[in-house]
Enzyme design. Structure first.
Site, PDB file in Angstrom:
ATOM      1  N   LYS A 194      -5.521   9.749   6.230  1.00  0.00           N
ATOM      2  CA  LYS A 194      -5.981   8.715   5.296  1.00  0.00           C
ATOM      3  C   LYS A 194      -7.322   9.117   4.688  1.00  0.00           C
ATOM      4  CE  LYS A 194      -7.243   3.840   5.194  1.00  0.00           C
ATOM      5  NZ  LYS A 194      -7.242   2.554   5.902  1.00  0.00           N
ATOM      6  N   GLU A 200      -9.772  17.023  13.775  1.00  0.00           N
ATOM      7  CA  GLU A 200      -8.579  17.653  14.356  1.00  0.00           C
ATOM      8  C   GLU A 200      -7.586  18.051  13.264  1.00  0.00           C
ATOM      9  OE1 GLU A 200      -9.976  14.829  15.196  1.00  0.00           O
ATOM     10  OE2 GLU A 200      -9.841  14.424  17.358  1.00  0.00           O
ATOM     11  N   GLY A 252      -4.601   2.776   9.313  1.00  0.00           N
ATOM     12  CA  GLY A 252      -3.930   3.976   9.825  1.00  0.00           C
ATOM     13  C   GLY A 252      -2.779   3.637  10.770  1.00  0.00           C
ATOM     14  N   ARG A 253      -3.030   2.718  11.701  1.00  0.00           N
ATOM     15  CA  ARG A 253      -1.993   2.411  12.706  1.00  0.00           C
ATOM     16  C   ARG A 253      -0.914   1.479  12.168  1.00  0.00           C
ATOM     17  NH1 ARG A 253      -7.023   0.789  13.749  1.00  0.00           N
ATOM     18  NH2 ARG A 253      -7.509  -1.420  13.962  1.00  0.00           N
ATOM     19  N   GLU A 338      -6.268  -0.102  19.780  1.00  0.00           N
ATOM     20  CA  GLU A 338      -7.244   0.162  18.721  1.00  0.00           C
ATOM     21  C   GLU A 338      -7.477  -1.106  17.900  1.00  0.00           C
ATOM     22  OE1 GLU A 338      -7.928   4.296  16.793  1.00  0.00           O
ATOM     23  OE2 GLU A 338      -6.784   3.208  15.299  1.00  0.00           O
ATOM     24  N   HIS A 369      11.079   5.631  38.440  1.00  0.00           N
ATOM     25  CA  HIS A 369      10.918   6.624  39.501  1.00  0.00           C
ATOM     26  C   HIS A 369       9.503   7.171  39.542  1.00  0.00           C
ATOM     27  CE1 HIS A 369      15.236   6.608  40.281  1.00  0.00           C
ATOM     28  NE2 HIS A 369      15.331   6.389  38.993  1.00  0.00           N
ATOM     29  N   LYS A 500     -16.938  10.749  17.992  1.00  0.00           N
ATOM     30  CA  LYS A 500     -16.780  11.754  16.924  1.00  0.00           C
ATOM     31  C   LYS A 500     -18.135  12.338  16.549  1.00  0.00           C
ATOM     32  CE  LYS A 500     -12.956   9.408  14.524  1.00  0.00           C
ATOM     33  NZ  LYS A 500     -12.545   8.760  13.283  1.00  0.00           N
TER      34      LYS A 500
HETATM   35  O1  F6P Z   1     -10.074   8.016  15.196  1.00  0.00           O
HETATM   36  C1  F6P Z   1      -9.239   6.951  14.965  1.00  0.00           C
HETATM   37  C2  F6P Z   1      -8.611   7.043  13.626  1.00  0.00           C
HETATM   38  O2  F6P Z   1      -9.527   6.684  12.662  1.00  0.00           O
HETATM   39  C3  F6P Z   1      -7.371   6.158  13.563  1.00  0.00           C
HETATM   40  O3  F6P Z   1      -7.645   4.858  13.257  1.00  0.00           O
HETATM   41  C4  F6P Z   1      -6.542   6.875  12.555  1.00  0.00           C
HETATM   42  O4  F6P Z   1      -5.212   6.499  12.632  1.00  0.00           O
HETATM   43  C5  F6P Z   1      -6.794   8.306  12.956  1.00  0.00           C
HETATM   44  O5  F6P Z   1      -8.146   8.340  13.337  1.00  0.00           O
HETATM   45  C6  F6P Z   1      -6.519   9.329  11.894  1.00  0.00           C
HETATM   46  O6  F6P Z   1      -7.292   9.118  10.759  1.00  0.00           O
HETATM   47  P1  F6P Z   1      -6.946   9.834   9.390  1.00  0.00           P
HETATM   48  O7  F6P Z   1      -5.589   9.393   8.967  1.00  0.00           O
HETATM   49  O8  F6P Z   1      -8.011   9.405   8.433  1.00  0.00           O
HETATM   50  O9  F6P Z   1      -6.969  11.316   9.636  1.00  0.00           O
END
Ligand code: F6P
Length: 532
Positions: A194, A200, A252-253, A338, A369, A500
């Protein structure tokens, strides 16, 4: 009030409530968008159920629901509307975010996604060397990963024509495994972020781009790099040949209904993705129209609120009895924890109750299990949620073959949790089986089950796209209703930011070759050991 009633409820066992109310199953059962929810095995008495409904009315769930669908600034901390329902609405819908019409843009993006999915599927859209795409590497994390990954697990054919792989972790091994055996000339890389700033995702995107660059010129490579983002300028500057967008009113979620699931729509086929949206839309309609006492997201939320606030039960286990739903617990962890893992109310004042619980789970029957021992006999009561699928595939449903060995396990678990087994019963059954009575006395306490442990069961006829869409929308609205009752903002996530920032600072230290002055002694020591 809820707390007081719940305290009283604690004097009676769940089974007792069935005995005193012959209509309990009917009152606490609800059908919604093809799903059936049974909340009668929750610990609430009839009075507790009513008290929870009263709480929903007092907290104006209906008014806040209207505000959400009207595109008001429900995410007040960030001044944003929250309009994921707009993503699955009909093309001619008229959703507005803070007054701005958005439905035409949603429909246009959907048309672009549909055309691209069809072209990749037919081979009309090719890579830089004119070969059709046979694999997709989807790069994203959190909401840009968990939803699409769940969709793919749940709906993928056993032998798909497109080999779809997901990469989330910054550990290079994740990317290494995903790229293993793939041919850059036939691989599409979809970078989903987003913000297009997530460390990452950008690190993994760089790795994938470098891998493509070994075989393709920059001009050709652009055909292999698709960005899905609310920041298209950043994606294009990075090298995406094409971007698909979504807006800041999609959290995002809550974004799996958007272009975030482009790779899945391509690999499953557009018609499957549309059916998913249809299922979610049916749940939106139910959430909007059903009375509170028969409203599935509202009742599911109230059971959670009752357990947390009324009975101090701060965890919940989710057990989807379908292999295709094995990532559902991970998806729900982000969605719920979250969204509702908050300690301040919307106005910034500290909350006066507990909020979102710890959510964890494994697919049934595997979890049985592993950790179910503790759910049955541990001293803490952990409410459980069973998602039970009658037919685990469309084919099984068409053949009218139910997966009884699977779902009978789910029903048995819920039954065992509620009914339990006394030490006397345990002793008697051992003696009846021929055990020496003294030995049976010794073993009975170990073999007794306290019972009276609450659960909810959600039934799905089959793991169809429609049913999955309805299920995920059910959880989204449930999460929202809980946030309304706790008076928290379910749509920001500042709690992920500090880590972060500190990770970036530590990386600076690593580049400088030493921990910065002022770093706490524990972190400094660990860092020194890791830098060796
Ligand atoms: O670190 C949490 C977060 O901001 C989430 O809310 C989001 O889904 C995820 O990182 C990924 O964010 P982006 O889509 O901006 O890479």
């Amino acid at each position: 009030m809820l707390r007081a009633v719940a305290r009283k409820d604690a004097d009676a066992r769940i089974l007792h409530h069935f005995a005193t109310d012959p209509r309990r199953v009917e009152r606490m059962g609800v059908e919604a968008a093809g799903l059936y929810l049974d909340l009668s095995k929750q610990a609430w008495s009839g009075e507790g159920f009513e008290a929870a409904l009263d709480l929903a009315r007092t907290c104006d769930v209906e008014g806040r629901r209207a505000a959400l669908f009207a595109g008001e600034a429900v995410n007040a901390a960030e001044g944003r509307a929250v309009l994921h329902p707009a993503l699955r609405a009909a093309d001619d819908a008229d959703f507005r975010a803070l007054g701005e019409p958005v439905s035409a843009e949603v429909a246009a993006t959907r048309r672009a996604m549909a055309a691209y999915a069809t072209d990749v599927g037919s081979g009309a859209a090719t890579g830089g060397t004119k070969q059709p795409f046979t694999a997709i590497v989807h790069i994203g994390i959190g909401g840009s990963d968990l939803g699409p990954r769940l969709l793919w697990d749940a709906l993928r054919p056993l032998d798909p024509t497109i080999d779809l792989r997901f990469v989330a972790n910054i550990d290079p091994r994740d990317m290494g495994e995903a790229l293993s055996g793939l041919d850059p000339e036939t691989t599409l890389v979809v970078v989903v972020s987003k913000t297009f700033t997530t460390q990452e995702t950008l690190a993994n995107a760089d790795l994938a781009r470098a891998w493509l660059a070994e075989s393709l010129s920059p001009r050709r490579m652009a055909l292999h790099l698709i960005g899905v983002t609310a920041a298209p300028d950043k994606a294009e500057a990075w090298g995406c040949g094409r971007t698909f967008g979504f807006r800041d009113w999609v959290g995002g979620r809550y974004s799996l209904w958007s272009a975030v699931s482009l790779s899945v729509a391509v690999a499953l086929g557009w018609d499957v993705f549309e059916r998913l949206l249809d299922g979610a839309r049916a749940m939106d309609d139910h959430f909007l129209e059903a009375d509170l006492e028969k409203n599935a997201p509202v009742l599911l939320a109230l059971a959670q609120v009752y357990n947390v606030e009324g009975r101090d039960r701060h965890a919940r286990t989710v057990a989807p009895y379908a292999h295709g739903l094995r990532r559902l617990p991970a998806f729900l962890q982000q969605l719920e924890m979250e969204s509702n893992g908050k300690s301040v109310k919307r106005d910034g004042a500290p909350v006066d109750t507990a909020t979102g619980p710890v959510v964890f789970g494994e697919p049934g029957t595997n979890g049985q299990h592993a950790f179910f021992q503790q759910i049955h006999q541990g001293p803490d009561v952990v409410p459980a949620e069973f998602i039970v699928v009658c037919h685990t595939s469309q084919e099984a449903m068409d053949a009218r073959e139910g997966d009884a060995p699977l779902w009978s396990n789910a029903l048995a678990q819920a039954q065992a949790l509620m009914v339990g087994k006394t030490a006397a019963q345990a002793r008697d059954s051992m003696v009846a089986a021929g055990l020496d009575p003294a030995e049976a006395d010794r073993l009975a306490p170990h073999r007794a089950f306290p019972g009276d442990r609450p659960s909810t069961t959600i039934l799905m006829d089959a793991l169809t796209p429609e049913a999955l869409g309805a299920l995920l929308a059910l959880y989204e609205h449930k999460t929202f209703v809980e946030g309304v009752i706790w008076d928290i903002n379910s749509f920001d996530q500042w709690g992920v930011e500090l880590g972060k920032v500190l990770a970036r600072a530590l990386l600076d230290d690593v580049e400088r070759g030493e921990p910065s002055a002022g770093l706490d002694p524990s972190t400094a020591e660990l860092m020194k050991r890791l830098m060796v």
